[in-house]
Design a protein around this motif. Sequence first.
Motif, PDB file in Angstrom:
ATOM      1  N   ALA A 257       1.928 -49.432   6.189  1.00  0.00           N
ATOM      2  CA  ALA A 257       0.817 -50.347   5.925  1.00  0.00           C
ATOM      3  C   ALA A 257       1.240 -51.482   5.019  1.00  0.00           C
ATOM      4  O   ALA A 257       0.650 -52.559   5.026  1.00  0.00           O
ATOM      5  CB  ALA A 257      -0.346 -49.583   5.299  1.00  0.00           C
ATOM      6  N   SER A 258       2.285 -51.273   4.207  1.00  0.00           N
ATOM      7  CA  SER A 258       2.800 -52.323   3.334  1.00  0.00           C
ATOM      8  C   SER A 258       4.303 -52.445   3.579  1.00  0.00           C
ATOM      9  O   SER A 258       4.875 -51.739   4.392  1.00  0.00           O
ATOM     10  CB  SER A 258       2.531 -51.979   1.867  1.00  0.00           C
ATOM     11  OG  SER A 258       3.297 -50.853   1.488  1.00  0.00           O
ATOM     12  N   THR A 259       4.937 -53.343   2.869  1.00  0.00           N
ATOM     13  CA  THR A 259       6.375 -53.530   3.046  1.00  0.00           C
ATOM     14  C   THR A 259       7.188 -52.526   2.236  1.00  0.00           C
ATOM     15  O   THR A 259       8.407 -52.562   2.255  1.00  0.00           O
ATOM     16  CB  THR A 259       6.781 -54.952   2.611  1.00  0.00           C
ATOM     17  OG1 THR A 259       6.376 -55.154   1.252  1.00  0.00           O
ATOM     18  CG2 THR A 259       6.138 -55.990   3.510  1.00  0.00           C
ATOM     19  N   SER A 260       6.497 -51.648   1.509  1.00  0.00           N
ATOM     20  CA  SER A 260       7.223 -50.630   0.747  1.00  0.00           C
ATOM     21  C   SER A 260       7.915 -49.679   1.707  1.00  0.00           C
ATOM     22  O   SER A 260       7.492 -49.499   2.846  1.00  0.00           O
ATOM     23  CB  SER A 260       6.261 -49.848  -0.156  1.00  0.00           C
ATOM     24  OG  SER A 260       5.339 -49.122   0.630  1.00  0.00           O
ATOM     25  N   THR A 261       8.982 -49.073   1.238  1.00  0.00           N
ATOM     26  CA  THR A 261       9.747 -48.182   2.085  1.00  0.00           C
ATOM     27  C   THR A 261       9.090 -46.808   2.193  1.00  0.00           C
ATOM     28  O   THR A 261       8.208 -46.458   1.410  1.00  0.00           O
ATOM     29  CB  THR A 261      11.180 -48.025   1.524  1.00  0.00           C
ATOM     30  OG1 THR A 261      11.931 -47.235   2.447  1.00  0.00           O
ATOM     31  CG2 THR A 261      11.183 -47.305   0.192  1.00  0.00           C
ATOM     32  N   ASP A 262       9.495 -46.101   3.164  1.00  0.00           N
ATOM     33  CA  ASP A 262       9.354 -44.651   3.295  1.00  0.00           C
ATOM     34  C   ASP A 262       7.957 -44.074   3.104  1.00  0.00           C
ATOM     35  O   ASP A 262       7.006 -44.741   2.794  1.00  0.00           O
ATOM     36  CB  ASP A 262      10.308 -43.937   2.356  1.00  0.00           C
ATOM     37  CG  ASP A 262      10.177 -44.348   0.905  1.00  0.00           C
ATOM     38  OD1 ASP A 262       9.075 -44.407   0.383  1.00  0.00           O
ATOM     39  OD2 ASP A 262      11.223 -44.638   0.313  1.00  0.00           O
ATOM     40  N   GLY A 263       7.938 -42.752   3.258  1.00  0.00           N
ATOM     41  CA  GLY A 263       6.705 -41.998   3.142  1.00  0.00           C
ATOM     42  C   GLY A 263       6.492 -41.134   4.355  1.00  0.00           C
ATOM     43  O   GLY A 263       7.110 -41.336   5.404  1.00  0.00           O
TER      44      GLY A 263
END
Length: 345
Positions: free
Chosen positions: A333-339
């Motif tokens: 959903a965002s440009t953050s990595t992983d999950g």
Amino acid sequence: MDYKTAGVDVEAGRAFVGRIRSSVEATFRPEVVGGLGGFGGMMRLPAGMRRPLLVSGTDGVGTKLELAQDHGQHHNVGIDLVAMCVNDVITSGAAPLFFLDYMATGALSPEAMAQVVEGIADGCRQSGCSLLGGETAEMPGFYPAGRYDLAGFCVAVVEEDEVIDGRTIQAGDQIIGITSNGVHSNGFSLVRRVLAMANADASTTFGPEQLPLVDALLAPTQLYGELVKSLLAAQLPIHGMAHITGGGIPENLPRCLPTGLRARISPTNWPRPELFKWLQQNGEIPERDLWHTFNMGIGFCLVLPDHAVSQALSLCQSLKLSAWQIGDVQTAASTSTDGVDGLPA
């Protein structure tokens, strides 16, 4: 006063080396130079490689060692030591070359130590790597008599342009989970607390088949080297791999995902092993902690395009490893990595 009076039995150490010699030398690849007993192990790189890249890893067995030593089961923790290192380095597509071990003990027990090294050699043979050297340190007064600790070190090799590092993973890729062999070698500080809470001992059984609990907990970590070698030989387009160790799927699977992508897991796509049910029930472990501590029946993950799933599952089956399509990769959903979605947060 002599060294033996101080707690170090040099003669027992020599006898120990004599016993393990054949097990160690049986692991030697053709590239090994020299034999057992030198100050350093030597090995050539495999012939024909264009731009060889060395991949290294180190690990231990953790507090599973205490349970193993309490019940006199030493061979399997040797396999554990190899597996915890080898299963890490092969995620890059590398082939294990050699392994080194370090054992520290309060007082040398030649029989127990030999069983450990024979287990290490067993794991090396299964992984196609040489047990190139090791060290056994007697440290009386530092470690209790009869107790030992282990550390392992593995070096593997891969062509630089064939490294698998997750960069080719994209949304829509599928995730295959490969069966674990139980708890493997993580989470045993919690396991031991549960055993104490349940007053469990060597006679305790679990599940509908009433299997011996301690034997199941001490089953060795599954080695995945042969599987990865077979997948690569079949030229399957593996985009990423993850070894599911401490922290479970939620913490290990994202390690192979590039920025901006997340994994979506369907936990009902594979059966939850009875061993984890017993641990949760008898330890009153919250669902989230269960997933963030244990592998929950999945010891290794593959990320690959949809068209390769069927062939990968068939290859796993041919090696007698249960495997399931357990999820897919999605845009975050965002440009953050992983999950990881789909599991208790």
